[in-house]
Design a protein around this motif. Structure first.
Motif, PDB file in Angstrom:
ATOM      1  N   LEU A   1       1.458   2.095   8.364  1.00 31.65           N
ATOM      2  CA  LEU A   1       1.016   0.908   7.620  1.00 31.65           C
ATOM      3  C   LEU A   1       1.541  -0.391   8.228  1.00 31.65           C
ATOM      4  N   GLY A   2       2.176  -0.292   9.395  1.00 38.98           N
ATOM      5  CA  GLY A   2       2.568  -1.497  10.115  1.00 38.98           C
ATOM      6  C   GLY A   2       3.995  -1.962   9.927  1.00 38.98           C
ATOM      7  N   ASN A   3       4.857  -1.136   9.348  1.00 34.34           N
ATOM      8  CA  ASN A   3       6.259  -1.513   9.182  1.00 34.34           C
ATOM      9  C   ASN A   3       6.944  -1.456  10.547  1.00 34.34           C
ATOM     10  N   SER A   4       7.358  -2.598  11.054  1.00 31.86           N
ATOM     11  CA  SER A   4       7.932  -2.665  12.397  1.00 31.86           C
ATOM     12  C   SER A   4       9.270  -1.948  12.495  1.00 31.86           C
ATOM     13  N   LYS A   5      10.041  -1.931  11.428  1.00 28.03           N
ATOM     14  CA  LYS A   5      11.336  -1.221  11.433  1.00 28.03           C
ATOM     15  C   LYS A   5      11.104   0.289  11.538  1.00 28.03           C
ATOM     16  N   ALA A   6      10.126   0.790  10.812  1.00 29.47           N
ATOM     17  CA  ALA A   6       9.801   2.213  10.870  1.00 29.47           C
ATOM     18  C   ALA A   6       9.233   2.571  12.241  1.00 29.47           C
ATOM     19  N   GLU A   7       8.368   1.707  12.778  1.00 28.24           N
ATOM     20  CA  GLU A   7       7.822   1.939  14.120  1.00 28.24           C
ATOM     21  C   GLU A   7       8.942   1.982  15.155  1.00 28.24           C
ATOM     22  N   SER A   8       9.903   1.086  15.020  1.00 30.04           N
ATOM     23  CA  SER A   8      11.039   1.044  15.941  1.00 30.04           C
ATOM     24  C   SER A   8      11.881   2.309  15.847  1.00 30.04           C
ATOM     25  N   ALA A   9      12.098   2.797  14.629  1.00 36.89           N
ATOM     26  CA  ALA A   9      12.870   4.031  14.441  1.00 36.89           C
ATOM     27  C   ALA A   9      12.175   5.212  15.108  1.00 36.89           C
ATOM     28  N   LEU A  10      10.867   5.316  14.951  1.00 34.10           N
ATOM     29  CA  LEU A  10      10.118   6.405  15.587  1.00 34.10           C
ATOM     30  C   LEU A  10      10.136   6.269  17.107  1.00 34.10           C
ATOM     31  N   HIS A  11      10.038   5.047  17.596  1.00 36.28           N
ATOM     32  CA  HIS A  11      10.068   4.820  19.044  1.00 36.28           C
ATOM     33  C   HIS A  11      11.442   5.204  19.620  1.00 36.28           C
ATOM     34  N   THR A  12      12.506   4.822  18.921  1.00 41.83           N
ATOM     35  CA  THR A  12      13.858   5.172  19.361  1.00 41.83           C
ATOM     36  C   THR A  12      14.036   6.685  19.398  1.00 41.83           C
ATOM     37  N   ALA A  13      13.549   7.360  18.366  1.00 43.25           N
ATOM     38  CA  ALA A  13      13.641   8.819  18.308  1.00 43.25           C
ATOM     39  C   ALA A  13      12.841   9.457  19.447  1.00 43.25           C
TER      40      ALA A  13
ATOM     41  N   GLY B   1       0.802  -1.223   0.000  1.00 43.15           N
ATOM     42  CA  GLY B   1       0.000   0.000   0.000  1.00 43.15           C
ATOM     43  C   GLY B   1       0.832   1.267   0.000  1.00 43.15           C
ATOM     44  N   MET B   2       2.149   1.133  -0.121  1.00 39.09           N
ATOM     45  CA  MET B   2       3.032   2.287  -0.069  1.00 39.09           C
ATOM     46  C   MET B   2       3.970   2.271  -1.271  1.00 39.09           C
ATOM     47  N   THR B   3       4.155   3.424  -1.870  1.00 40.75           N
ATOM     48  CA  THR B   3       5.103   3.555  -2.978  1.00 40.75           C
ATOM     49  C   THR B   3       5.946   4.803  -2.772  1.00 40.75           C
ATOM     50  N   VAL B   4       7.111   4.795  -3.371  1.00 40.82           N
ATOM     51  CA  VAL B   4       7.979   5.962  -3.380  1.00 40.82           C
ATOM     52  C   VAL B   4       8.335   6.223  -4.828  1.00 40.82           C
ATOM     53  N   ASN B   5       8.017   7.411  -5.287  1.00 40.21           N
ATOM     54  CA  ASN B   5       8.341   7.819  -6.642  1.00 40.21           C
ATOM     55  C   ASN B   5       9.865   7.908  -6.765  1.00 40.21           C
ATOM     56  N   ASN B   6      10.414   7.360  -7.845  1.00 38.83           N
ATOM     57  CA  ASN B   6      11.868   7.365  -8.046  1.00 38.83           C
ATOM     58  C   ASN B   6      12.445   8.770  -8.124  1.00 38.83           C
ATOM     59  N   LYS B   7      11.623   9.749  -8.458  1.00 37.42           N
ATOM     60  CA  LYS B   7      12.101  11.125  -8.600  1.00 37.42           C
ATOM     61  C   LYS B   7      12.150  11.876  -7.274  1.00 37.42           C
ATOM     62  N   GLU B   8      11.467  11.367  -6.257  1.00 34.84           N
ATOM     63  CA  GLU B   8      11.449  12.072  -4.981  1.00 34.84           C
ATOM     64  C   GLU B   8      12.450  11.463  -4.003  1.00 34.84           C
ATOM     65  N   GLN B   9      12.945  12.301  -3.119  1.00 38.48           N
ATOM     66  CA  GLN B   9      13.885  11.851  -2.109  1.00 38.48           C
ATOM     67  C   GLN B   9      13.110  11.236  -0.947  1.00 38.48           C
ATOM     68  N   VAL B  10      13.594  10.121  -0.454  1.00 41.16           N
ATOM     69  CA  VAL B  10      12.968   9.476   0.706  1.00 41.16           C
ATOM     70  C   VAL B  10      13.171  10.392   1.906  1.00 41.16           C
ATOM     71  N   ASN B  11      12.098  10.602   2.686  1.00 42.05           N
ATOM     72  CA  ASN B  11      12.200  11.510   3.830  1.00 42.05           C
ATOM     73  C   ASN B  11      11.451  10.960   5.041  1.00 42.05           C
ATOM     74  N   ALA B  12      11.378  11.773   6.084  1.00 43.77           N
ATOM     75  CA  ALA B  12      10.744  11.351   7.335  1.00 43.77           C
ATOM     76  C   ALA B  12       9.270  11.017   7.151  1.00 43.77           C
ATOM     77  N   ILE B  13       8.595  11.690   6.224  1.00 36.28           N
ATOM     78  CA  ILE B  13       7.178  11.410   5.975  1.00 36.28           C
ATOM     79  C   ILE B  13       7.002   9.974   5.488  1.00 36.28           C
ATOM     80  N   HIS B  14       7.927   9.506   4.670  1.00 33.31           N
ATOM     81  CA  HIS B  14       7.870   8.117   4.208  1.00 33.31           C
ATOM     82  C   HIS B  14       8.015   7.151   5.390  1.00 33.31           C
ATOM     83  N   LEU B  15       8.894   7.493   6.320  1.00 37.66           N
ATOM     84  CA  LEU B  15       9.084   6.668   7.508  1.00 37.66           C
ATOM     85  C   LEU B  15       7.805   6.636   8.343  1.00 37.66           C
TER      86      LEU B  15
END
Length: 143
Positions: free
Chosen positions: A54-66, A34-48
């Protein structure tokens, strides 16, 4: 970036989360169904943030650590100046609120654990703060 190690900014800022999002994306660990990243855009915090929603445990962990890093910094501030209120603001505030509360309840002195934590409802509190500093400076009278 100050270039030092262990600073709150190194873990909790938008730039820090952007670096983490890019790292996860480069390792093919960011995108979920359910998530896409356009090749022309830079990956940023909003993507995280979106990946975490959407349930990505790695992203959830990064936000929790922060959020935990921010909470530790806030505990230090509570112990130094003992404010009665801490206001979280910005795009990341809602993601940091629970980790900050958790760290305060686990690590703050009993006298600081009653400090009220809330999220700002203002759209751009930094701009309002800057404006208030300008008004304060320009209205000072010197004799």
């Amino acid at each position: 970036m100050c270039g030092s190690h262990g600073c709150i900014e190194a873990y909790s800022s938008g730039l820090a989360l952007q670096r983490e999002a890019k790292r996860l994306h480069d390792e093919d660990l960011l995108l979920v169904e359910g998530m896409t990243v356009n090749n022309k855009e830079q990956v940023n915090a909003i993507h995280l943030i979106n990946a975490a929603r959407l349930g990505n445990s790695k992203a959830e962990s990064a936000l929790h650590t922060a959020g935990t890093a921010l909470g530790l910094g806030i505990v230090n501030i509570l112990h130094m100046i003992n404010p009665s209120l801490v206001i979280l603001s910005g795009v990341l505030a809602e993601h940091y609120e629970n980790p900050v509360r958790q760290v305060i309840s686990q690590r703050a002195l009993l006298s600081a654990q009653g400090t009220k934590i809330m999220m700002s409802e203002l759209e751009d509190p930094a701009l309002l703060g800057a404006a208030s500093m300008v008004l304060d400076y320009t209205t000072r009278r010197t004799y």
